[in-house]
Every structure is written in structure tokens, then in C-alpha cells.
Design a protein around this motif. Sequence first.
Motif, mmCIF file in Angstrom:
data_model
loop_
_atom_site.group_PDB
_atom_site.id
_atom_site.type_symbol
_atom_site.label_atom_id
_atom_site.label_comp_id
_atom_site.label_asym_id
_atom_site.label_seq_id
_atom_site.Cartn_x
_atom_site.Cartn_y
_atom_site.Cartn_z
ATOM 1 N N ALA A 105 -2.305 -9.682 -12.138
ATOM 2 C CA ALA A 105 -1.935 -8.432 -11.332
ATOM 3 C C ALA A 105 -1.875 -9.094 -9.731
ATOM 4 O O ALA A 105 -2.655 -9.943 -9.469
ATOM 5 C CB ALA A 105 -3.212 -7.442 -11.207
ATOM 6 N N ALA A 106 -0.990 -8.542 -9.059
ATOM 7 C CA ALA A 106 -0.562 -9.251 -7.817
ATOM 8 C C ALA A 106 -0.745 -8.010 -6.511
ATOM 9 O O ALA A 106 -0.222 -6.965 -7.040
ATOM 10 C CB ALA A 106 0.366 -9.946 -7.547
ATOM 11 N N PHE A 107 -0.989 -8.367 -5.368
ATOM 12 C CA PHE A 107 -0.978 -7.079 -4.345
ATOM 13 C C PHE A 107 -1.223 -8.012 -3.204
ATOM 14 O O PHE A 107 -1.957 -9.219 -3.009
ATOM 15 C CB PHE A 107 -2.249 -6.185 -4.400
ATOM 16 C CG PHE A 107 -3.476 -6.615 -4.612
ATOM 17 C CD1 PHE A 107 -4.196 -6.926 -3.226
ATOM 18 C CD2 PHE A 107 -4.110 -6.915 -5.706
ATOM 19 C CE1 PHE A 107 -5.580 -7.226 -3.548
ATOM 20 C CE2 PHE A 107 -5.444 -7.303 -5.521
ATOM 21 C CZ PHE A 107 -6.271 -7.666 -4.556
ATOM 22 N N GLY A 108 -0.448 -7.508 -1.875
ATOM 23 C CA GLY A 108 -0.597 -8.226 -0.726
ATOM 24 C C GLY A 108 -0.030 -7.354 0.559
ATOM 25 O O GLY A 108 0.239 -6.108 0.089
ATOM 26 N N ALA A 109 0.077 -7.926 1.321
ATOM 27 C CA ALA A 109 0.781 -7.363 2.743
ATOM 28 C C ALA A 109 1.349 -8.394 3.517
ATOM 29 O O ALA A 109 1.034 -9.630 3.389
ATOM 30 C CB ALA A 109 -0.360 -6.846 3.721
ATOM 31 N N GLY A 110 2.401 -8.186 4.366
ATOM 32 C CA GLY A 110 3.186 -9.020 5.155
ATOM 33 C C GLY A 110 4.069 -8.536 6.226
ATOM 34 O O GLY A 110 4.279 -7.116 6.291
ATOM 35 N N ASP A 111 4.776 -9.287 6.695
ATOM 36 C CA ASP A 111 5.740 -8.674 7.772
ATOM 37 C C ASP A 111 7.101 -9.098 7.167
ATOM 38 O O ASP A 111 7.486 -10.067 6.779
ATOM 39 C CB ASP A 111 5.533 -9.533 9.087
ATOM 40 C CG ASP A 111 6.623 -9.139 10.107
ATOM 41 O OD1 ASP A 111 6.553 -8.267 10.874
ATOM 42 O OD2 ASP A 111 7.507 -9.983 10.453
#
Length: 350
Positions: A105-111
Amino acid sequence: MANPSAKILTLSALIAAASTGVSAQDHTAEINLGIGRILFGNDLDDTNNYHLGLGLPISDRWTLEVVANEYDADAQETGVDVRGTQYRLDALYHFGDDQSWRPYAAFGAGDQRLSPEGGDPSHETLLNAGLGLKNRFARNWEWRTDVRLFNSLDEEYTDVVFSTGISFLFGAGETRRATPAPEPVAAPTVIEEADSDGDGVLDSKDKCPGTARQYKVDSEGCVLKLTETVSINLAVKFDTNSAVVKEEYMSDIRDLATFMNQYENTQVTVEGHTDSSGADAYNKTLSQRRANSVRDVLIQRMNIEADRVTAVGFGEERPVADNNTVEGREQNRRVVGAVSTRITVNETRD
């Protein structure tokens, strides 16, 4: 909106902080190169994207990744080319312990920076989450694929992204887990010898294992063979001065043919005979015709090969009964044959 360079520095700092105290893993770092397909939730046409990622395992199940992603898309209403660039920090959680096939499972944040041709660029903050699968096809190489949702916190739309790629794993196989302490060795157990097939010979001496129980065996557990003779006789009677085979004898001839088909090395000589009525030369010819008639039935109706059947006429030379009586002459108007062979069979128990 915060400067994207500052966001990149922040993501890198988080990676560096997470690496503090990392325990030895299956590999020390990984680099990932891949492609994907973006299904946009805003006013851009769907397009392909390219990404480059650097990952750092921080435990058996967790990996942190810094990812750079780029694509070109056309605005739906104006057709203006828009270049998109993403920089993000993702966390991957792996399920199971099998290194060959491992879901995650993958999750994240960015610009995300959107740069329309001839226009001013804009920035958005993206959150992402999804599921994927990895396959370790070589010690240092891994294939991966996943599907994710990307949600813009600024514009409130959601993209769907399918991606696949290849990863190179640095240091794979160089570190090993601690070897567990050996299990205590149990005292040896004395095992009685078995006779698995029940033939009376122990397995250690049985050179023919799996013998059926109904057969006799020798001291090595192999079936004893018995040679015996099998045979069949044929007797066909004829009317006076006739060489026509009667239908009532067809079943007897068929039994002879079945025997010969069962034992393919056999041959038969059918012998024709007559009573003493008539001249010797005529009776000789008649007896040969009778023998030939039976031979023809075996070959033409019973499909026995011609070279396995011989016909011989003896005329009135070999009577088996008194030619002075009606009953005796009937017995002498005959064709006889006999077949026997030696066969080897398994000897059975009493």
C-alpha cells in the motif's frame, strides 16, 4: 503558495531524518524508473507520464521514497500544451514476507507545478494513496506496478494514475538476518523394519516393492513365474459329399480365432478328412476342399493372417470311427485343428 524548492528540501530532510537508526534490510536503497497513464479529473486530456524515484527501506515492511514525475498534456477547451512536474514523498507498506511477489500500500504528499505554454505556472499540493505489487525477478532487480488516486487540495479534483517500472536495489543480498539458534536434536528413535507391500520380505531386502499380495514371491520380494501350456481344439463336421461349413460351427471357429489373436505367435494346421465312401482320389480332393473351407473362414471372416493357417487334406486315410456304420462315417467326415503354446504367468498364493 510555498516555493517548490523549499518543499523539495523539506522532503529530502524527512528522508534523511528517517534514515537515522535504520536496521539492516534486504537492501540498503533503491532507484526506480517507470512510466504510467494519467486519467485526469480536471480539464486536461489523459496522457502518459514518466517518473524517477529514490527509495530507502526503514524496516522489513516500510520504505520511504522521493519521486519526481513529469508529463505533457493538452487542455481540453483550448488545446494549450501544459507541462506538469511533481515532486513528492511517499511511504510504502509491504504485506507478507515473500520477496518474490509482494503487494504493498502506498500513500504520500507533494507539490505539482503546472506550466501552460505561453502562460504563468501554478502550484498545487497533492495527496496520493493506492495499492501495488512488486516482483523480485533477480537479486538486484525488481518490477513493480500500482494504481493510485491523486487529490488536489487546492483545486478539489482527483486523478487516477496507473504506473509500472523497474527498480535497481543497492546492497541486495549483502546483509543477512541473524541465524536462529539450532533446534535441539532429539534422541534417535529406533524404527522397526517394515514390509510395505505385505509380501513377507522386509523393505530393506525387497528388490520388487509394491508387489500385489495375491502373488508368490522369492527371497528378494519378486514374483515367482510359472510356465504352462494352453491349447484349444477344433472339430467341424460335414454332410456327405459336402465342403460347406455349417453355421452351427462358426462359434467354435471364432473361439479358435480368439485364441490365436490372444497368442500372436501361434499357427494352426486344419486337417480335412472323409469317410470311405467314394474313390480314394475323389476323397483326397474333397478332404482338401473341406480344410480349405475352414481356412477361408478363419482368414476372411475371422481376420486371421493367411500365413498363420495351413490346410491339408488326408482323404479317408485317418478314420476315427468305423466306416461300416452311419454314425462312424459321420464322425469321419470332419476337419480338425489344434493350437497350443507355452506361456509364463505369475504364480498366485493358495
